[in-house]
Design a protein around this motif. Structure first.
Motif, mmCIF file in Angstrom:
data_model
loop_
_atom_site.group_PDB
_atom_site.id
_atom_site.type_symbol
_atom_site.label_atom_id
_atom_site.label_comp_id
_atom_site.label_asym_id
_atom_site.label_seq_id
_atom_site.Cartn_x
_atom_site.Cartn_y
_atom_site.Cartn_z
ATOM 1 N N TRP A 63 0.859 -1.193 0.000
ATOM 2 C CA TRP A 63 0.000 0.000 0.000
ATOM 3 C C TRP A 63 0.885 1.229 0.000
ATOM 4 N N GLY A 64 0.442 2.276 -0.689
ATOM 5 C CA GLY A 64 1.254 3.486 -0.731
ATOM 6 C C GLY A 64 0.424 4.751 -0.707
ATOM 7 N N ASN A 65 1.079 5.874 -0.483
ATOM 8 C CA ASN A 65 0.425 7.187 -0.544
ATOM 9 C C ASN A 65 1.367 8.170 -1.238
ATOM 10 N N TYR A 66 0.797 8.922 -2.197
ATOM 11 C CA TYR A 66 1.570 9.891 -2.953
ATOM 12 C C TYR A 66 0.746 11.170 -3.076
ATOM 13 N N GLY A 67 1.299 12.280 -2.617
ATOM 14 C CA GLY A 67 0.585 13.548 -2.647
ATOM 15 C C GLY A 67 0.320 14.024 -4.069
ATOM 16 N N LEU A 68 -0.905 14.511 -4.312
ATOM 17 C CA LEU A 68 -1.279 15.001 -5.636
ATOM 18 C C LEU A 68 -1.192 16.517 -5.754
ATOM 19 N N VAL A 69 -1.227 17.195 -4.611
ATOM 20 C CA VAL A 69 -1.240 18.660 -4.617
ATOM 21 C C VAL A 69 0.063 19.214 -4.054
ATOM 22 N N ASN A 70 0.400 18.769 -2.866
ATOM 23 C CA ASN A 70 1.600 19.258 -2.191
ATOM 24 C C ASN A 70 2.745 18.266 -2.401
ATOM 25 N N THR A 71 3.718 18.636 -3.202
ATOM 26 C CA THR A 71 4.830 17.737 -3.490
ATOM 27 C C THR A 71 5.715 17.497 -2.268
ATOM 28 N N LEU A 72 5.521 18.286 -1.208
ATOM 29 C CA LEU A 72 6.314 18.104 0.016
ATOM 30 C C LEU A 72 5.708 17.057 0.947
ATOM 31 N N ASP A 73 4.494 16.570 0.612
ATOM 32 C CA ASP A 73 3.888 15.529 1.433
ATOM 33 C C ASP A 73 4.779 14.290 1.458
#
Length: 234
Positions: A63-73
């Motif tokens: 499972w993963g998470n990748y920010g779509l708006v804030n590239t610093l996430d």
């Protein structure tokens, strides 16, 4: 810790030897307005892919998470090895967080106790049908108290599913029993009270998109969130 990763990879490869009709495969992706986890705000709008295989109660899930708006996430990649039989379940999860920059801790295969961005968590639980109870405890990795001692941060959660007006609902209450920097607690604290509604939107006769909304409150941090999302799944 390398042994755990190698074991998980070995299980994934060995599953290909089983009959195809006996192995269940999960491929999906969630688009969420914000990343809220156990009552904590971990980032803005994001894409959360899932890839998993299961065989006779044994499962391996990425499972993963990748920010779509804030590239610093923070980017996240988790591996969970779990087993369930009847209502009983047990599992181990390797959480890894890529916080960006040139910090050597961001290397995935770095497992030094005081120099890694991995956190390893064990969980045990039981699904009674009308409700499920889960206990999670970090047993190694980057989880320490402010005084430098290992925290063994834990989280206990009760989930109650129900149906109302043709919509699937889920009520959740979660608490942290001890001091934890990860959860921002000094002792026992309720950190997650949420209500989630899910409904499938029919697109064609053979394709529908599950859409969900969730209200989340964290009494410990005095924060509240409203999350919207949908799931893409073949």
């Amino acid at each position: 810790m390398k042994k755990i990763v190698l074991l998980a990879m070995g299980l994934a490869m060995s599953m290909t030897a089983f009959a195809q009709d006996e192995v269940e495969t999960t491929v999906r992706g969630d688009i969420v307005s914000s990343y809220i986890w156990r009552g904590q705000d971990l980032g803005s709008a994001g894409f959360q892919p899932t890839l998993g295989v299961a065989y006779k109660g044994l499962s391996l899930t990425a499972w993963g998470n990748y920010g779509l708006v804030n590239t610093l996430d923070t980017k996240e990649f988790d591996l969970t090895l779990a087993y369930s039989i009847g209502g009983f379940n047990v599992g181990v999860t390797d959480y890894w967080f890529d916080r960006g920059g040139l910090d050597p801790q961001n290397r995935y295969f770095k497992y030094d106790a005081h120099g890694t961005n991995h956190v390893f968590e064990a969980n045990i639980g039981y699904d009674f049908g009308f409700a499920s109870l889960q206990w999670f405890t970090n047993f190694t990795g980057n989880d320490y108290k402010e005084n430098g001692e290992r925290a063994y941060s834990s989280y206990v959660e009760v989930v109650v599913p129900f149906k109302l007006s043709a919509i699937e609902w889920t009520a959740t209450a979660g608490a942290v029993p001890t001091e934890s920097v990860i959860y921002g607690t000094n002792g026992f604290a309720v950190t997650n009270v949420s209500l989630k509604a899910t409904k499938e939107i029919k697109v064609t006769d053979t394709f529908s998109i599950p859409v969900f909304g969730q209200v989340v409150g964290n009494p410990c941090s005095q924060k509240a969130y409203l999350v919207f999302g949908f799931t893409l799944q073949p």
